[in-house]
Write a protein that holds these residues in place. Sequence first.
Motif, PDB file in Angstrom:
ATOM      1  N   ASN A  24      13.066  16.335  25.933  1.00  0.00           N
ATOM      2  CA  ASN A  24      13.080  16.215  27.638  1.00  0.00           C
ATOM      3  C   ASN A  24      14.412  16.434  28.147  1.00  0.00           C
ATOM      4  O   ASN A  24      14.470  17.262  29.203  1.00  0.00           O
ATOM      5  N   LYS A  25      15.472  16.042  27.465  1.00  0.00           N
ATOM      6  CA  LYS A  25      16.838  16.133  28.031  1.00  0.00           C
ATOM      7  C   LYS A  25      17.169  17.344  28.106  1.00  0.00           C
ATOM      8  O   LYS A  25      17.839  18.052  28.920  1.00  0.00           O
ATOM      9  N   ALA A  26      16.897  18.315  26.887  1.00  0.00           N
ATOM     10  CA  ALA A  26      17.303  19.696  26.765  1.00  0.00           C
ATOM     11  C   ALA A  26      16.579  20.467  27.601  1.00  0.00           C
ATOM     12  O   ALA A  26      17.163  21.528  28.469  1.00  0.00           O
ATOM     13  N   ASN A  27      15.359  20.070  27.790  1.00  0.00           N
ATOM     14  CA  ASN A  27      14.379  20.901  28.799  1.00  0.00           C
ATOM     15  C   ASN A  27      14.990  20.834  30.247  1.00  0.00           C
ATOM     16  O   ASN A  27      14.988  21.676  31.063  1.00  0.00           O
ATOM     17  N   ALA A  28      15.364  19.657  30.906  1.00  0.00           N
ATOM     18  CA  ALA A  28      15.554  19.241  32.066  1.00  0.00           C
ATOM     19  C   ALA A  28      17.021  19.943  32.539  1.00  0.00           C
ATOM     20  O   ALA A  28      17.281  20.331  33.364  1.00  0.00           O
ATOM     21  N   GLU A  29      18.064  19.448  31.366  1.00  0.00           N
ATOM     22  CA  GLU A  29      19.376  20.025  31.651  1.00  0.00           C
ATOM     23  C   GLU A  29      19.689  21.604  31.559  1.00  0.00           C
ATOM     24  O   GLU A  29      20.736  22.043  31.840  1.00  0.00           O
ATOM     25  N   LEU A  30      19.105  21.954  30.388  1.00  0.00           N
ATOM     26  CA  LEU A  30      19.454  23.144  29.835  1.00  0.00           C
ATOM     27  C   LEU A  30      18.544  24.404  30.282  1.00  0.00           C
ATOM     28  O   LEU A  30      18.799  25.678  30.071  1.00  0.00           O
ATOM     29  N   GLY A  31      17.572  23.874  30.770  1.00  0.00           N
ATOM     30  CA  GLY A  31      16.160  24.714  31.021  1.00  0.00           C
ATOM     31  C   GLY A  31      15.755  25.540  30.000  1.00  0.00           C
ATOM     32  O   GLY A  31      15.378  26.542  29.910  1.00  0.00           O
ATOM     33  N   TRP A  32      15.752  24.649  28.808  1.00  0.00           N
ATOM     34  CA  TRP A  32      15.542  25.348  27.481  1.00  0.00           C
ATOM     35  C   TRP A  32      14.183  24.732  26.939  1.00  0.00           C
ATOM     36  O   TRP A  32      14.242  23.403  26.931  1.00  0.00           O
ATOM     37  N   GLN A  33      13.337  25.190  26.174  1.00  0.00           N
ATOM     38  CA  GLN A  33      12.033  24.714  25.494  1.00  0.00           C
ATOM     39  C   GLN A  33      12.044  25.628  24.295  1.00  0.00           C
ATOM     40  O   GLN A  33      11.866  26.900  24.416  1.00  0.00           O
ATOM     41  N   ALA A  34      11.470  25.015  23.184  1.00  0.00           N
ATOM     42  CA  ALA A  34      11.044  25.770  22.106  1.00  0.00           C
ATOM     43  C   ALA A  34       9.783  26.518  22.338  1.00  0.00           C
ATOM     44  O   ALA A  34       8.651  25.791  23.076  1.00  0.00           O
ATOM     45  N   HIS A  67      28.181  15.820  26.121  1.00  0.00           N
ATOM     46  CA  HIS A  67      26.714  16.098  26.362  1.00  0.00           C
ATOM     47  C   HIS A  67      26.008  16.320  25.046  1.00  0.00           C
ATOM     48  O   HIS A  67      26.104  17.123  24.233  1.00  0.00           O
ATOM     49  N   VAL A  68      24.977  15.422  24.723  1.00  0.00           N
ATOM     50  CA  VAL A  68      24.367  15.314  23.520  1.00  0.00           C
ATOM     51  C   VAL A  68      22.933  15.732  23.853  1.00  0.00           C
ATOM     52  O   VAL A  68      22.022  15.158  24.885  1.00  0.00           O
ATOM     53  N   TYR A  69      22.277  16.561  22.825  1.00  0.00           N
ATOM     54  CA  TYR A  69      20.992  17.158  23.257  1.00  0.00           C
ATOM     55  C   TYR A  69      20.238  17.082  21.920  1.00  0.00           C
ATOM     56  O   TYR A  69      20.862  17.837  20.812  1.00  0.00           O
ATOM     57  N   ASN A  70      19.011  16.870  21.787  1.00  0.00           N
ATOM     58  CA  ASN A  70      18.076  16.871  20.919  1.00  0.00           C
ATOM     59  C   ASN A  70      17.378  18.458  20.857  1.00  0.00           C
ATOM     60  O   ASN A  70      17.094  18.883  21.999  1.00  0.00           O
ATOM     61  N   LEU A  71      17.374  19.198  19.818  1.00  0.00           N
ATOM     62  CA  LEU A  71      16.835  20.342  19.832  1.00  0.00           C
ATOM     63  C   LEU A  71      15.627  20.499  18.917  1.00  0.00           C
ATOM     64  O   LEU A  71      15.862  20.253  17.680  1.00  0.00           O
ATOM     65  N   GLY A  72      14.515  20.103  19.454  1.00  0.00           N
ATOM     66  CA  GLY A  72      13.376  20.157  18.499  1.00  0.00           C
ATOM     67  C   GLY A  72      11.971  20.687  19.328  1.00  0.00           C
ATOM     68  O   GLY A  72      12.314  20.975  20.517  1.00  0.00           O
ATOM     69  N   THR A  73      11.044  20.572  18.941  1.00  0.00           N
ATOM     70  CA  THR A  73       9.641  20.890  19.667  1.00  0.00           C
ATOM     71  C   THR A  73       8.901  19.933  20.386  1.00  0.00           C
ATOM     72  O   THR A  73       8.142  20.127  21.284  1.00  0.00           O
ATOM     73  N   GLY A  74       9.221  18.585  19.827  1.00  0.00           N
ATOM     74  CA  GLY A  74       8.427  17.600  20.339  1.00  0.00           C
ATOM     75  C   GLY A  74       7.240  17.396  19.549  1.00  0.00           C
ATOM     76  O   GLY A  74       6.503  16.418  20.107  1.00  0.00           O
ATOM     77  N   TYR A 120       9.220  20.832  13.042  1.00  0.00           N
ATOM     78  CA  TYR A 120       9.936  22.051  12.777  1.00  0.00           C
ATOM     79  C   TYR A 120      10.227  23.045  13.914  1.00  0.00           C
ATOM     80  O   TYR A 120       9.297  23.179  14.491  1.00  0.00           O
ATOM     81  N   ILE A 121      11.193  23.677  13.992  1.00  0.00           N
ATOM     82  CA  ILE A 121      11.546  24.301  14.871  1.00  0.00           C
ATOM     83  C   ILE A 121      12.207  25.624  14.771  1.00  0.00           C
ATOM     84  O   ILE A 121      12.634  25.934  13.732  1.00  0.00           O
ATOM     85  N   HIS A 122      11.479  26.946  15.333  1.00  0.00           N
ATOM     86  CA  HIS A 122      11.895  28.009  14.991  1.00  0.00           C
ATOM     87  C   HIS A 122      13.238  28.374  15.267  1.00  0.00           C
ATOM     88  O   HIS A 122      13.997  28.100  16.147  1.00  0.00           O
ATOM     89  N   VAL A 123      13.916  28.927  14.186  1.00  0.00           N
ATOM     90  CA  VAL A 123      15.343  29.219  14.236  1.00  0.00           C
ATOM     91  C   VAL A 123      15.794  30.110  15.454  1.00  0.00           C
ATOM     92  O   VAL A 123      16.937  29.962  15.803  1.00  0.00           O
ATOM     93  N   VAL A 124      15.141  30.883  15.872  1.00  0.00           N
ATOM     94  CA  VAL A 124      15.591  31.740  17.209  1.00  0.00           C
ATOM     95  C   VAL A 124      15.299  30.933  18.247  1.00  0.00           C
ATOM     96  O   VAL A 124      16.253  31.079  19.240  1.00  0.00           O
ATOM     97  N   ASP A 125      14.193  30.070  18.381  1.00  0.00           N
ATOM     98  CA  ASP A 125      14.243  29.080  19.375  1.00  0.00           C
ATOM     99  C   ASP A 125      15.546  28.373  19.555  1.00  0.00           C
ATOM    100  O   ASP A 125      16.333  27.843  20.293  1.00  0.00           O
ATOM    101  N   LEU A 126      16.031  27.914  18.253  1.00  0.00           N
ATOM    102  CA  LEU A 126      17.189  26.929  18.207  1.00  0.00           C
ATOM    103  C   LEU A 126      18.694  27.774  18.547  1.00  0.00           C
ATOM    104  O   LEU A 126      19.474  27.284  19.351  1.00  0.00           O
ATOM    105  N   ALA A 127      18.554  28.938  18.094  1.00  0.00           N
ATOM    106  CA  ALA A 127      19.446  29.852  18.589  1.00  0.00           C
ATOM    107  C   ALA A 127      19.793  29.907  20.048  1.00  0.00           C
ATOM    108  O   ALA A 127      20.750  29.940  20.617  1.00  0.00           O
TER     109      ALA A 127
END
Length: 345
Positions: free
Chosen positions: A303-313, A256-263, A232-239
């Motif tokens: 991890n890919k979104a963390n590394a390439e986008l500098g994003w994490q929930a 470019h393909v990214y998972n958006l989740g908390t892990g 479950y990921i908060h919608v604001v983190d997702l946005a």
Amino acid sequence: MAILVTGGAGYIGSHTCVELLSQGNDIVVIDNLSNSHGEALRRVAEIANRSFPVYIQDLVDREALRTVFRNHDIEAVIHFAGLKAVGESVQLPLKYYHQNLMSTMTLCSVMEEFGVRRLLFSSSATVYGMPKQVPISEEAPVGAINPYGRTKQMIEQMLDDLVCSDPRWSIGILRYFNPVGAHESGRIGEDPSGVPGNLMPYIAQVAVGKLKEVAVFGDDYDTPDGTGVRDYIHVVDLAQGHLRAIDKLASAAGIHVYNLGTGCGYSVLEMIRAFERASGKTIPYRVAARRPGDIGACYANPNKANAELGWQATRGIAEMCADAWRWQLANPRGYAGSVVYAEPI
């Protein structure tokens, strides 16, 4: 220059519009309001204290879409628009294939006509089907098991073929896990039509007294408490992930393909107990048989979104539940009690 947001009145779309506006971006929204409410857009403008153009029309209407591109200097598109109910897609597969595929083909065609080749597509973890292991990385094989998920998978393949045909395109594919929560203001949130198909809004409607109890489908999975585990990921983190991705596409051609989740995964019972703490309400539930196609555990490797986008929930389960409860308590009938929005903002 503006970012076109298709399906901007929807749950994830509306929260992304708030984040885009708050960061100083100009936006244009298209939505046919088939499974959303225009009141959400009025509240987006209220939260951001900014107005923006809105077009109430369907993406399959090519001439109407061309008018939008003529009227505005569009630099990129975030594409949320589409039908999204898994159960309904099983009952009405042709409706889903037509709407989701045709709208995306029309959008890409018109973008190409106007020389706009930066696109961020709202996909789903449903493309992974029945994963063989968790956490799920972007390299995991895809194999959607319902018409909704197959439309997402087909669109992903179509976009990959488009990039192969013309490397000038910059396309991002975001595979969401389970968006929950609401904006901290309580002004916008998830407003499902009819009986909710997702766990969090169902729990919230039980807490507010609209529904009697939560059905827990299966308590004999190989999970810590026997109930299904999801990411479950908060919608604001997702946005906020969308903002990072659309910025990356400005300087990164290709696909470019990214998972958006908390892990992290939470079970159904953990979610019920967390919501009880947030709301101060007792959430009655009953155990029912497993549903066909359900799996024990499904959560992301982000991890890919963390590394390439500098994003994490960053928002945890307590904040997810507190924000969802604030929205539900302030809007027990969703947007239904509000004045119907009809004109561009």
